[in-house]
Motif scaffolding. Sequence first.
Motif: not given
Length: 207
Positions: A139, A142-144, A146-147
């Motif tokens: 997670e 994935q967040a990294y 997206e950022l």
Amino acid sequence: MKQSIDDDTSQIDDGDARLSTVISSSLSEQIPDSCGTIVRDEGVVVDELPREIEDPEFFGVVSSSAHKCHHNMHPARKVAFVYASTGRRFLGCPLNGAERCRWVMWIDEPWRLVLSRSIMRLWDESDDRATLLQSKIKELQQAYIELWTERSNFAAEHEQVVSQLTDIIADNKIKMASRLDLHTKLCLASVTVAVTLASVLAYVLSS
């Protein structure tokens, strides 16, 4: 009886030549399938070698042992670190990596049922936590991503805006220079006309 057990334990720890007698007696009971299939009195052959954990009190090659691995080498002391067999001492091939054979001699008998269940419970909880941790890591990754993608998009938009502003400023400079040149020419033309008119008027008046 207690003295005999203490003597046997001393023989194992000291690597005495009589180690084989003590070990052989520990194999008198059936070993679970997960530990391997008994092929002879000297030890077992396992389908998969157990993972190990370093132990400061049980390590090194037993050079005085009468038993040898499939490489005809003296075995090394090892401690298992795998599910219900965690903590069980055994002898195994002294080699490392792919060269290591699958010969194993268990010194400790399988743990009692209550202890085995407790160890397996700890392993299961550890696996659950590891699975949860891996999920959290994915997670975060994935967040990294997206950022980072959003940052890259912002950077691209910023460069595009800067480029547009640069073009606008350059275009305005050209237009201002053109207007200034036109105003200069108009002023010169006006001055020329005014001088001409003044000359004509002076001539007319003098006549």
